[in-house]
Design a protein around this motif. Structure first.
Motif, PDB file in Angstrom:
ATOM      1  N   ARG A  40       0.784  -1.205  -0.054  1.00 17.02           N
ATOM      2  CA  ARG A  40      -0.117  -0.079  -0.047  1.00 17.02           C
ATOM      3  C   ARG A  40       0.794   1.225   0.009  1.00 17.02           C
ATOM      4  N   GLY A  41       2.300   1.175  -0.313  1.00 17.90           N
ATOM      5  CA  GLY A  41       3.088   2.329  -0.354  1.00 17.90           C
ATOM      6  C   GLY A  41       3.539   2.735   0.949  1.00 17.90           C
ATOM      7  N   ILE A  42       3.551   2.011   2.194  1.00 18.28           N
ATOM      8  CA  ILE A  42       3.782   2.559   3.490  1.00 18.28           C
ATOM      9  C   ILE A  42       4.990   1.650   3.768  1.00 18.28           C
ATOM     10  N   GLN A  43       6.312   2.378   3.904  1.00 22.12           N
ATOM     11  CA  GLN A  43       7.411   1.746   4.373  1.00 22.12           C
ATOM     12  C   GLN A  43       7.570   1.901   5.714  1.00 22.12           C
ATOM     13  N   VAL A  44       7.570   0.580   6.214  1.00 22.75           N
ATOM     14  CA  VAL A  44       7.393   0.573   7.885  1.00 22.75           C
ATOM     15  C   VAL A  44       8.580  -0.508   7.957  1.00 22.75           C
ATOM     16  N   SER A  45       9.503  -0.164   9.003  1.00 22.90           N
ATOM     17  CA  SER A  45      10.441  -1.586   9.239  1.00 22.90           C
ATOM     18  C   SER A  45       9.779  -2.454  10.224  1.00 22.90           C
ATOM     19  N   HIS A  46      10.445  -3.628  10.218  1.00 24.87           N
ATOM     20  CA  HIS A  46      10.042  -4.757  11.103  1.00 24.87           C
ATOM     21  C   HIS A  46      10.060  -4.051  12.813  1.00 24.87           C
TER      22      HIS A  46
END
Length: 236
Positions: A40-46
């Motif tokens: 969805r275009g959301i860059q979130v790290s682990h």
């Protein structure tokens, strides 16, 4: 939902709430959630997802608990073996006659003291029940005898051959699904926090899984989503 950003957070509440809901609603790992957000275009790290769970899971658990309706007076108790970091633990669980989870507690033992600790946790949140259903584990009976407040409660023991009559057995399925989705539990404290919130989320969506008319099911799903959004607003 007001799309504000919590203090010292880069992402707004809509993203945080969506990520946490995916993680606790479905048998997904944090890396699964990370991939779904990426689509969805959301860059979130682990690591960000992990920190969100550490911070918001206990707060969301309490917020959802306070929004739950009054529970029934017939308790069904059971315990299931769960490995946390390779060490055997016991997950004590209680539900009411409608199948709603009352409480879960992860403990290392299955003895009388563990049963008393679980009863104390339940009585801290709910009124004394009318009936308590358990299996044949002797720890339940010993704990009931040592707690004066429960002396007047009817204790019904379900025989091993009829364990299907114990509703709490069905609630363990979701725990096993989450355990497989996460490839096992790693830390006791984090596992307790996760399972506590997972129980509240399961209660929130329980009416969306039953065989009811589609219109009512959609209405229940919408109501559950609104309650979740209200809870994340208050927790943040």
């Amino acid at each position: 939902m007001t799309d504000r950003k919590p203090y010292r957070h880069r992402f707004p509440l809509s993203v945080i709430g969506y990520a946490l809901r995916l993680y606790h609603r479905f048998p997904l790992s944090q890396r699964d959630v990370q991939e779904l957000l990426h689509e969805r275009g959301i860059q979130v790290s682990h690591e960000t997802l992990r920190q969100w769970n550490i911070k918001f899971a206990p707060l969301l658990t309490e917020e959802l608990r306070h929004r739950e309706p009054r529970r029934g007076s017939r308790w069904h108790l059971d315990e299931v073996c769960v490995r946390v970091g390779g060490v055997k633990h016991w997950l004590w669980g209680a539900i009411d006659e409608r199948g709603d989870v009352l409480e879960v507690l992860l403990q290392e033992h299955r003895d009388t003291e563990a049963a008393k600790s679980f009863f104390a946790r339940l009585l801290g949140e709910y009124a004394v029940p009318e009936v308590i259903h358990t299996d044949k584990l002797w720890s339940y009976g010993a704990a009931l005898r040592e707690l004066p407040v429960l002396h007047s409660v009817e204790h019904v023991q379900v025989v091993a051959a009829a364990r299907c009559n114990n509703l709490v057995e069905q609630s363990h399925r979701q725990t096993r699904q989450q355990e497989r989705g996460q490839l096992g539990f790693k830390r006791r404290r984090r596992t307790q926090e996760f399972l506590a919130l997972h129980a509240r989320v399961s209660n929130l969506h329980r009416q969306t899984r039953t065989t009811i008319p589609a219109a009512l099911r959609r209405s229940n799903q919408t109501e559950a989503l609104l309650l979740w959004r209200e809870a994340i607003q208050q927790a943040a």
